[in-house]
Design a protein around this motif. Structure first.
Motif, short mmCIF file in Angstrom:
data_model
loop_
_atom_site.label_atom_id
_atom_site.label_comp_id
_atom_site.label_asym_id
_atom_site.label_seq_id
_atom_site.Cartn_x
_atom_site.Cartn_y
_atom_site.Cartn_z
N THR A 68 1.05 -1.56 0.08
CA THR A 68 -0.18 0.93 -0.24
C THR A 68 1.16 1.12 -0.50
N ILE A 69 0.64 2.03 -0.62
CA ILE A 69 1.23 3.42 -0.95
C ILE A 69 0.31 4.98 -0.37
N SER A 70 1.34 5.14 0.32
CA SER A 70 0.62 6.41 0.96
C SER A 70 0.90 7.07 1.05
N GLY A 71 1.03 8.98 1.23
CA GLY A 71 1.36 10.01 1.37
C GLY A 71 1.49 11.34 2.47
N ASP A 72 1.95 11.88 2.77
CA ASP A 72 1.54 12.75 4.43
C ASP A 72 2.59 13.75 3.73
N ASN A 73 1.34 15.16 3.23
CA ASN A 73 1.69 16.28 3.15
C ASN A 73 2.71 17.09 4.48
N ALA A 74 1.91 17.11 5.45
CA ALA A 74 3.24 17.43 6.36
C ALA A 74 4.15 17.08 6.53
N LYS A 75 4.33 15.63 6.70
CA LYS A 75 6.21 15.23 6.42
C LYS A 75 6.54 15.46 5.17
N ASN A 76 5.76 15.27 3.88
CA ASN A 76 6.48 16.06 2.70
C ASN A 76 6.93 14.15 2.42
N THR A 77 6.23 13.23 2.97
CA THR A 77 7.01 11.69 2.84
C THR A 77 5.71 10.92 2.29
N VAL A 78 6.85 9.90 1.10
CA VAL A 78 5.61 9.36 0.79
C VAL A 78 5.57 7.63 1.40
N TYR A 79 4.72 6.31 1.29
CA TYR A 79 5.37 5.53 2.14
C TYR A 79 4.87 4.27 1.45
N LEU A 80 5.66 3.29 1.54
CA LEU A 80 5.37 1.88 0.54
C LEU A 80 5.09 0.67 1.86
N GLN A 81 3.79 0.62 2.25
CA GLN A 81 3.86 -0.66 3.64
C GLN A 81 4.13 -1.66 2.59
N MET A 82 4.17 -2.88 3.26
CA MET A 82 4.75 -3.85 2.24
C MET A 82 4.37 -4.63 3.50
N ASN A 83 3.27 -6.00 3.19
CA ASN A 83 2.93 -6.74 3.88
C ASN A 83 3.08 -8.69 3.23
N SER A 84 2.65 -9.17 3.55
CA SER A 84 3.05 -10.57 3.87
C SER A 84 3.70 -10.63 2.47
N LEU A 85 5.56 -10.37 3.58
CA LEU A 85 6.53 -10.13 2.14
C LEU A 85 7.36 -11.40 2.21
N LYS A 86 7.29 -12.05 0.52
CA LYS A 86 7.22 -13.49 -0.14
C LYS A 86 9.29 -12.98 -0.40
#
Length: 121
Positions: A68-86
């Motif tokens: 899941t990709i998300s962004g936090d404008n206040a922190k000016n940061t984009v995240y990549l949440q990775m679950n069920s990693l292989k």
């Protein structure tokens, strides 16, 4: 122009989760389409997904439902949440910014230095 810096990569066991960060500076990430890519040893750079300027999110089939990709404008940061990693998710992960929406790395103008993710079986 924007500068990007990834962080958060580490060694994790299969089935685990990890969140990568892409900190932008110099300009707001929301001025760009921000893509995530990965490159495994001996392989070409692969599109993972992107956060568009409009806030829409797109994913490669290989990670759909797990990442899941998300962004936090206040922190000016984009995240990549990775679950069920292989184990096949093992790669260096990069974030990149483009002025046009694309899944092609060639159309991204600005790149971070990458962060290494290793998934053990």
């Amino acid at each position: 122009q924007v500068q990007l810096a990834e962080s958060g990569g580490e060694l994790v066991q299969a089935g685990g989760s990890l969140r990568l960060s892409c900190a932008a500076s110099g300009r707001a990430f929301s001025s760009y389409h921000v893509g995530w890519f990965r490159q495994a040893p001996g392989k070409e750079r692969e599109y993972v997904g992107r956060l568009s300027m409009t806030g829409s999110k797109y994913y490669a089939d290989s990670v759909q439902g797990r990442f899941t990709i998300s962004g936090d404008n206040a922190k000016n940061t984009v995240y990549l949440q990775m679950n069920s990693l292989k184990p096949e998710d093992t790669a260096v992960y990069y974030c990149a910014a483009a002025t046009l929406p694309s899944y092609s790395p060639g159309l991204y103008n600005f790149w971070g230095q990458g962060t290494r993710v290793t998934v053990s079986s």
